[in-house]
Design a protein around this motif. Sequence first.
Motif, PDB file in Angstrom:
ATOM      1  N   PRO A  58      14.278  30.790  -3.620  1.00 30.04           N
ATOM      2  CA  PRO A  58      15.104  29.609  -3.381  1.00 30.04           C
ATOM      3  C   PRO A  58      16.598  29.895  -3.564  1.00 30.04           C
ATOM      4  CG  PRO A  58      13.435  29.184  -5.069  1.00 30.04           C
ATOM      5  CD  PRO A  58      13.372  30.630  -4.730  1.00 30.04           C
ATOM      6  N   LEU A  59      17.401  29.116  -2.868  1.00 24.51           N
ATOM      7  CA  LEU A  59      18.844  29.268  -2.931  1.00 24.51           C
ATOM      8  C   LEU A  59      19.363  29.061  -4.354  1.00 24.51           C
ATOM      9  CD1 LEU A  59      21.504  29.695  -1.446  1.00 24.51           C
ATOM     10  CD2 LEU A  59      21.564  27.241  -1.015  1.00 24.51           C
ATOM     11  N   LYS A  60      18.710  28.173  -5.098  1.00 25.49           N
ATOM     12  CA  LYS A  60      19.126  27.902  -6.480  1.00 25.49           C
ATOM     13  C   LYS A  60      19.079  29.172  -7.329  1.00 25.49           C
ATOM     14  CE  LYS A  60      17.489  25.358 -10.492  1.00 25.49           C
ATOM     15  NZ  LYS A  60      16.437  24.467 -10.990  1.00 25.49           N
ATOM     16  N   SER A  61      18.028  29.956  -7.192  1.00 22.14           N
ATOM     17  CA  SER A  61      17.895  31.187  -7.965  1.00 22.14           C
ATOM     18  C   SER A  61      18.924  32.227  -7.535  1.00 22.14           C
ATOM     19  CB  SER A  61      16.495  31.761  -7.823  1.00 22.14           C
ATOM     20  OG  SER A  61      15.561  30.871  -8.355  1.00 22.14           O
ATOM     21  N   LYS A  62      19.158  32.312  -6.236  1.00 24.04           N
ATOM     22  CA  LYS A  62      20.163  33.247  -5.741  1.00 24.04           C
ATOM     23  C   LYS A  62      21.553  32.864  -6.241  1.00 24.04           C
ATOM     24  CE  LYS A  62      17.642  34.316  -1.517  1.00 24.04           C
ATOM     25  NZ  LYS A  62      17.644  34.276  -0.059  1.00 24.04           N
ATOM     26  N   ALA A  63      21.867  31.559  -6.197  1.00 25.73           N
ATOM     27  CA  ALA A  63      23.174  31.089  -6.654  1.00 25.73           C
ATOM     28  C   ALA A  63      23.351  31.325  -8.153  1.00 25.73           C
ATOM     29  CB  ALA A  63      23.335  29.608  -6.326  1.00 25.73           C
ATOM     30  N   LEU A  64      22.291  31.130  -8.935  1.00 21.86           N
ATOM     31  CA  LEU A  64      22.354  31.372 -10.378  1.00 21.86           C
ATOM     32  C   LEU A  64      22.677  32.839 -10.655  1.00 21.86           C
ATOM     33  CD1 LEU A  64      21.862  30.407 -13.315  1.00 21.86           C
ATOM     34  CD2 LEU A  64      19.494  31.096 -12.993  1.00 21.86           C
ATOM     35  N   PHE A  65      22.042  33.726  -9.911  1.00 21.01           N
ATOM     36  CA  PHE A  65      22.304  35.153 -10.089  1.00 21.01           C
ATOM     37  C   PHE A  65      23.756  35.495  -9.771  1.00 21.01           C
ATOM     38  CE2 PHE A  65      22.709  39.304  -8.057  1.00 21.01           C
ATOM     39  CZ  PHE A  65      22.437  40.109  -9.140  1.00 21.01           C
ATOM     40  N   TRP A  66      24.244  35.021  -8.617  1.00 16.94           N
ATOM     41  CA  TRP A  66      25.618  35.349  -8.234  1.00 16.94           C
ATOM     42  C   TRP A  66      26.635  34.707  -9.167  1.00 16.94           C
ATOM     43  CZ3 TRP A  66      26.277  39.580  -6.041  1.00 16.94           C
ATOM     44  CH2 TRP A  66      25.396  40.052  -5.077  1.00 16.94           C
TER      45      TRP A  66
END
Length: 107
Positions: free
Chosen positions: A41-49
């Motif tokens: 999910p985009l949420k997990s990707k955004a959290l990482f970045w």
Amino acid sequence: MGNTFWFTLAVVLLLAAAGTAAVLLVRVLRTRRMLVDAGVPLKSKALFWAAVVYTISPVDLVPDPVYLDDIGVLLLALRALNTTVAASRSLKAPPAGAPAPRGGKRG
């Protein structure tokens, strides 16, 4: 406690910080593959970045010379992303009794 004690302590702390940074760098580079996966999910990707940006940002929640809060934020983001990817892969996996998909050309 002379100067050699403090020098030795500083060297040991710097080596520990460098080792932790090297481990994190390897984990971040391995994580690139997970970020390309469409099931994440985009949420997990955004959290990482966001964690990566916080790590390289000069702004600190806790001012310290060893970057403990930066490393902690990045480790939490990596753990969250790994958990999400593992859950995503388990949903995509075929059931235990299902035949394996066949790859290759028939001919």
